[in-house]
Design a protein around this motif. Structure first.
Motif, PDB file in Angstrom:
ATOM      1  N   GLY A  34       0.785  -1.152  -0.002  1.00  0.00           N
ATOM      2  CA  GLY A  34       0.149  -0.088   0.088  1.00  0.00           C
ATOM      3  C   GLY A  34       0.874   1.273  -0.234  1.00  0.00           C
ATOM      4  N   ARG A  35       0.515   2.396  -0.620  1.00  0.00           N
ATOM      5  CA  ARG A  35       1.182   3.683  -0.963  1.00  0.00           C
ATOM      6  C   ARG A  35       0.130   4.679  -0.341  1.00  0.00           C
ATOM      7  NH1 ARG A  35       2.599   0.342  -5.091  1.00  0.00           N
ATOM      8  NH2 ARG A  35       1.138   1.431  -6.501  1.00  0.00           N
ATOM      9  N   VAL A  36      -0.967   4.419   0.349  1.00  0.00           N
ATOM     10  CA  VAL A  36      -1.600   5.599   0.908  1.00  0.00           C
ATOM     11  C   VAL A  36      -1.317   6.001   2.190  1.00  0.00           C
ATOM     12  CG1 VAL A  36      -4.080   6.282   1.376  1.00  0.00           C
ATOM     13  CG2 VAL A  36      -3.666   4.764  -0.603  1.00  0.00           C
ATOM     14  N   TYR A  37      -0.889   7.215   2.397  1.00  0.00           N
ATOM     15  CA  TYR A  37      -0.658   7.628   3.866  1.00  0.00           C
ATOM     16  C   TYR A  37      -1.467   8.977   4.250  1.00  0.00           C
ATOM     17  CZ  TYR A  37       3.887   5.410   2.697  1.00  0.00           C
ATOM     18  OH  TYR A  37       4.904   4.473   2.611  1.00  0.00           O
ATOM     19  N   PRO A  38      -2.289   8.447   5.261  1.00  0.00           N
ATOM     20  CA  PRO A  38      -3.210   9.431   5.904  1.00  0.00           C
ATOM     21  C   PRO A  38      -2.528  10.688   6.225  1.00  0.00           C
ATOM     22  CG  PRO A  38      -3.745   7.278   6.538  1.00  0.00           C
ATOM     23  CD  PRO A  38      -2.462   7.079   6.042  1.00  0.00           C
ATOM     24  N   SER A  39      -3.169  11.830   6.066  1.00  0.00           N
ATOM     25  CA  SER A  39      -2.574  13.197   6.279  1.00  0.00           C
ATOM     26  C   SER A  39      -2.324  13.269   7.781  1.00  0.00           C
ATOM     27  CB  SER A  39      -3.447  14.235   5.720  1.00  0.00           C
ATOM     28  OG  SER A  39      -4.902  14.127   6.591  1.00  0.00           O
ATOM     29  N   GLN A  40      -3.092  12.714   8.673  1.00  0.00           N
ATOM     30  CA  GLN A  40      -2.909  12.708  10.151  1.00  0.00           C
ATOM     31  C   GLN A  40      -1.585  12.230  10.390  1.00  0.00           C
ATOM     32  OE1 GLN A  40      -5.672  10.658  12.579  1.00  0.00           O
ATOM     33  NE2 GLN A  40      -5.011  11.741  14.377  1.00  0.00           N
ATOM     34  N   ARG A  58       7.381  -2.171  -2.148  1.00  0.00           N
ATOM     35  CA  ARG A  58       6.956  -1.284  -3.168  1.00  0.00           C
ATOM     36  C   ARG A  58       6.718  -1.996  -4.382  1.00  0.00           C
ATOM     37  NH1 ARG A  58       6.406   3.862  -3.185  1.00  0.00           N
ATOM     38  NH2 ARG A  58       6.952   5.158  -4.977  1.00  0.00           N
ATOM     39  N   PHE A  59       5.612  -1.589  -5.103  1.00  0.00           N
ATOM     40  CA  PHE A  59       5.109  -2.078  -6.245  1.00  0.00           C
ATOM     41  C   PHE A  59       4.966  -3.586  -6.554  1.00  0.00           C
ATOM     42  CE2 PHE A  59       7.948   1.781  -7.655  1.00  0.00           C
ATOM     43  CZ  PHE A  59       6.812   2.560  -7.503  1.00  0.00           C
ATOM     44  N   VAL A  60       4.860  -4.279  -5.286  1.00  0.00           N
ATOM     45  CA  VAL A  60       4.397  -5.766  -5.415  1.00  0.00           C
ATOM     46  C   VAL A  60       2.923  -5.793  -5.875  1.00  0.00           C
ATOM     47  CG1 VAL A  60       3.978  -7.806  -3.945  1.00  0.00           C
ATOM     48  CG2 VAL A  60       6.059  -6.767  -3.777  1.00  0.00           C
ATOM     49  N   ASP A  61       1.982  -4.924  -5.800  1.00  0.00           N
ATOM     50  CA  ASP A  61       0.909  -4.983  -6.164  1.00  0.00           C
ATOM     51  C   ASP A  61       0.818  -4.885  -7.667  1.00  0.00           C
ATOM     52  OD1 ASP A  61       1.913  -2.350  -6.003  1.00  0.00           O
ATOM     53  OD2 ASP A  61      -0.025  -1.318  -5.737  1.00  0.00           O
ATOM     54  N   GLN A  62       1.712  -3.903  -8.066  1.00  0.00           N
ATOM     55  CA  GLN A  62       1.952  -3.994  -9.776  1.00  0.00           C
ATOM     56  C   GLN A  62       2.366  -5.354 -10.306  1.00  0.00           C
ATOM     57  OE1 GLN A  62       3.865  -0.157 -11.215  1.00  0.00           O
ATOM     58  NE2 GLN A  62       2.790   0.904  -9.862  1.00  0.00           N
ATOM     59  N   ILE A  63       3.191  -5.867  -9.535  1.00  0.00           N
ATOM     60  CA  ILE A  63       4.017  -7.161  -9.941  1.00  0.00           C
ATOM     61  C   ILE A  63       2.752  -8.027 -10.474  1.00  0.00           C
ATOM     62  CG2 ILE A  63       5.215  -9.289  -9.379  1.00  0.00           C
ATOM     63  CD1 ILE A  63       7.367  -7.227  -8.294  1.00  0.00           C
ATOM     64  N   LEU A  64       1.566  -7.989  -9.453  1.00  0.00           N
ATOM     65  CA  LEU A  64       0.673  -8.965  -9.521  1.00  0.00           C
ATOM     66  C   LEU A  64      -0.648  -8.562 -10.139  1.00  0.00           C
ATOM     67  CD1 LEU A  64       0.813  -9.626  -5.674  1.00  0.00           C
ATOM     68  CD2 LEU A  64       1.447 -11.334  -7.447  1.00  0.00           C
ATOM     69  N   GLY A  73      -7.971 -14.954  -7.260  1.00  0.00           N
ATOM     70  CA  GLY A  73      -8.366 -13.919  -6.869  1.00  0.00           C
ATOM     71  C   GLY A  73      -7.193 -13.225  -5.999  1.00  0.00           C
ATOM     72  N   LEU A  74      -7.313 -11.930  -5.532  1.00  0.00           N
ATOM     73  CA  LEU A  74      -6.527 -10.993  -5.138  1.00  0.00           C
ATOM     74  C   LEU A  74      -6.949 -10.161  -4.036  1.00  0.00           C
ATOM     75  CD1 LEU A  74      -3.468  -9.497  -5.126  1.00  0.00           C
ATOM     76  CD2 LEU A  74      -4.259  -8.581  -7.091  1.00  0.00           C
ATOM     77  N   ILE A  75      -6.303  -9.905  -2.871  1.00  0.00           N
ATOM     78  CA  ILE A  75      -6.565  -8.816  -2.108  1.00  0.00           C
ATOM     79  C   ILE A  75      -5.352  -8.064  -1.856  1.00  0.00           C
ATOM     80  CG2 ILE A  75      -6.158 -10.221  -0.036  1.00  0.00           C
ATOM     81  CD1 ILE A  75      -8.399  -8.556   1.330  1.00  0.00           C
ATOM     82  N   LYS A  76      -5.347  -6.636  -1.507  1.00  0.00           N
ATOM     83  CA  LYS A  76      -4.116  -6.011  -1.730  1.00  0.00           C
ATOM     84  C   LYS A  76      -4.582  -4.816  -0.660  1.00  0.00           C
ATOM     85  CE  LYS A  76      -4.417  -3.233  -5.927  1.00  0.00           C
ATOM     86  NZ  LYS A  76      -3.770  -2.990  -7.230  1.00  0.00           N
ATOM     87  N   GLY A 167     -13.226 -27.674  -1.286  1.00  0.00           N
ATOM     88  CA  GLY A 167     -12.818 -28.535  -0.541  1.00  0.00           C
ATOM     89  C   GLY A 167     -11.484 -28.224   0.117  1.00  0.00           C
ATOM     90  N   PHE A 168     -10.708 -27.242  -0.351  1.00  0.00           N
ATOM     91  CA  PHE A 168      -9.557 -26.872   0.208  1.00  0.00           C
ATOM     92  C   PHE A 168      -9.349 -25.431  -0.436  1.00  0.00           C
ATOM     93  CE2 PHE A 168      -8.338 -28.258  -3.885  1.00  0.00           C
ATOM     94  CZ  PHE A 168      -7.031 -27.667  -4.402  1.00  0.00           C
ATOM     95  N   ALA A 169      -8.299 -24.518   0.223  1.00  0.00           N
ATOM     96  CA  ALA A 169      -7.985 -23.301  -0.329  1.00  0.00           C
ATOM     97  C   ALA A 169      -6.503 -23.120  -0.032  1.00  0.00           C
ATOM     98  CB  ALA A 169      -8.933 -22.294   0.343  1.00  0.00           C
ATOM     99  N   VAL A 170      -5.833 -22.487  -1.008  1.00  0.00           N
ATOM    100  CA  VAL A 170      -4.447 -22.067  -1.032  1.00  0.00           C
ATOM    101  C   VAL A 170      -4.145 -20.525  -1.053  1.00  0.00           C
ATOM    102  CG1 VAL A 170      -2.157 -22.577  -2.208  1.00  0.00           C
ATOM    103  CG2 VAL A 170      -3.773 -24.181  -2.126  1.00  0.00           C
ATOM    104  N   LEU A 171      -3.603 -20.131  -0.229  1.00  0.00           N
ATOM    105  CA  LEU A 171      -3.285 -18.767  -0.067  1.00  0.00           C
ATOM    106  C   LEU A 171      -1.748 -18.580  -0.038  1.00  0.00           C
ATOM    107  CD1 LEU A 171      -3.816 -15.671   0.664  1.00  0.00           C
ATOM    108  CD2 LEU A 171      -3.332 -16.400   3.227  1.00  0.00           C
ATOM    109  N   PHE A 172      -1.289 -17.677  -1.179  1.00  0.00           N
ATOM    110  CA  PHE A 172       0.011 -17.075  -1.278  1.00  0.00           C
ATOM    111  C   PHE A 172       0.142 -15.789  -0.682  1.00  0.00           C
ATOM    112  CE2 PHE A 172       1.648 -19.838  -4.976  1.00  0.00           C
ATOM    113  CZ  PHE A 172       1.649 -21.097  -4.146  1.00  0.00           C
ATOM    114  N   ASP A 173       0.832 -15.426   0.262  1.00  0.00           N
ATOM    115  CA  ASP A 173       1.129 -14.095   0.898  1.00  0.00           C
ATOM    116  C   ASP A 173       2.357 -13.586   0.232  1.00  0.00           C
ATOM    117  OD1 ASP A 173       0.190 -12.153   2.743  1.00  0.00           O
ATOM    118  OD2 ASP A 173       1.695 -12.506   3.804  1.00  0.00           O
ATOM    119  N   ILE A 174       2.324 -12.775  -0.692  1.00  0.00           N
ATOM    120  CA  ILE A 174       3.493 -12.372  -1.289  1.00  0.00           C
ATOM    121  C   ILE A 174       4.104 -10.761  -1.075  1.00  0.00           C
ATOM    122  CG2 ILE A 174       4.204 -11.632  -3.736  1.00  0.00           C
ATOM    123  CD1 ILE A 174       2.299 -13.671  -4.702  1.00  0.00           C
TER     124      ILE A 174
END
Length: 291
Positions: A34-40, A58-64, A73-76, A167-174
C-alpha cells in the motif's frame, strides 16, 4: 472468527482492493504494498517521507496486477505498512506507544513488538523511530477498526468461499525483501512456517517453478512466514498458506525506489508461475493431496 476489535461502524472497503475469482483454489494476498498515507499520520511522523516509503513492499501490487485476469483472486492493502501492518496479530501492540499506556496483559509483546515492528509500527528500521511523541489510544482503535479488521474479514471470507467450492484453499502471501547479505545469492525466499502451513508437495512445486526460470531460492531462511501465513495455514483443515519474498533488487532501485528495466520480466514470471500453480492445483490427481 477471533477478531474481537471488529466494530460494524468501522467496516470500510476503502482500505483494500479486492478482486474475487472463484475458478481457482489459489488466492493471493499483498498486505505490504500500500502507498496511501493518511494526512494525520504524515503530520505525526518526524521521519522523511522516503524513509516511510522504504518500509513498503514497493510495487508488489503492480507485479501482481495481471494475476486476476487469469481467474485468481487477489486482495491488496491500499494503506501504508508503516501506518498499520496487517501481517501482525492485532494484539501485537506496544503499550508504551500510547497515552494512556495500554494494558499489557491483553496484548502480545513479541520480539517484533519490542523491536518496534508491531501492528502499529514504532520504527521503520533500526534507529528510525516514526513518532516524536506518544499516540492517543483512539488511534489504535481507529487503525485496527478501519484497516486491520476489514482486510482480514475479507481475506477470511474469500478463503471460505474457495474452500466451500473446492474442499480446500491455498493462500500465497506475497512480499518483497531487501538483498540478503550472504555468500549465496538469493532471489526468492519461500516460507511455510517450517513445514506447518502448507503441503510439502506445494512447496516443492513452487520452488521448482522459480528455479526452472533461473531464480535462486531459499526455504524458510530468513523468512519463514508472518502472521498471515501462520494464521491461515492449517493443512489439517485443508487451508494451505505459503509466503513468497521477492528480492527488491531484481526490479527496484533501492536508493530512488524507481522501477528498473527488469520489472516486466519479474512481473511476467510471477504471473506465469502463479497461473501454473493454479492449473496444477486444479489437476484431479494433485487435488487429492489437499483434500
Amino acid at each position: 472468527m477471533i477478531f474481537s476489535i471488529e466494530k460494524e461502524s468501522y467496516i470500510s472497503h476503502d482500505s483494500f482492493s479486492f478482486i474475487e475469482a472463484t475458478e481457482s483454489p489459489l488466492f493471493i494476498s499483498s498486505p505490504h504494498s500500500g502507498r496511501v498515507y493518511p494526512s494525520q499520520f504524515i503530520n505525526q511522523t518526524k521521519l522523511p517521507f522516503l524513509d516511510l516509503q522504504k518500509m513498503e513492499d514497493r510495487f508488489v501490487d503492480q507485479i501482481l496486477e495481471d494475476v486476476p485476469h487469469n481467474d485468481i483472486g487477489l486482495i491488496k492493502a491500499l494503506f501504508a505498512r508503516s501506518y498499520c501492518d496487517v501481517n501482525r496479530d492485532w494484539r501485537e501492540l506496544d503499550p508504551t506507544l500510547f497515552t494512556p499506556p495500554l494494558d499489557a496483559k491483553n496484548l502480545l509483546i513479541t520480539q517484533r513488538v519490542q523491536a518496534g515492528y508491531g501492528v502499529i509500527p514504532r520504527c521503520v528500521g533500526p534507529g528510525k523511530v516514526i513518532y516524536s511523541h506518544t499516540l492517543p489510544v483512539e488511534d489504535a482503535e481507529k487503525r485496527l477498526g478501519l484497516y486491520w479488521s476489514p482486510f482480514h474479514t475479507k481475506l477470511y471470507e474469500a478463503l471460505r468461499v474457495i474452500y466451500q467450492k473446492f474442499g480446500f484453499a491455498v493462500l500465497f502471501d506475497i512480499h518483497s525483501m531487501p538483498p540478503l547479505f550472504q555468500t549465496r545469492k538469493c532471489d526468492i525466499v519461500l516460507g511455510n512456517r517450517h513445514g506447518r502451513s502448507c503441503s510439502p508437495a506445494l512447496l516443492r512445486f513452487v520452488q521448482l517453478a522459480f528455479e526452472e526460470r533461473g531464480y535462486n531460492v531459499q526455504i524458510n531462511s530468513p523468512y519463514a512466514g508472518g502472521f498471515i501465513t501462520h494464521y491461515y495455514g492449517m493443512p489439517h483443515k485443508h487451508f494451505h498458506s505459503l509466503q513468497i519474498e521477492i528480492c527488491r533488487s531484481l526490479y527496484l532501485n533501492h536508493a530512488t525506489l524507481a522501477l528498473t528495466r527488469h520489472f516486466q520480466t519479474i512481473k511476467d514470471d510471477m504471473t506465469s508461475i502463479l497461473c501454473n500453480v493454479s492449473r496444477w492445483l486444479l489437476n484431479e490427481e494433485n487435488r487429492k493431496l489437499f483434500l
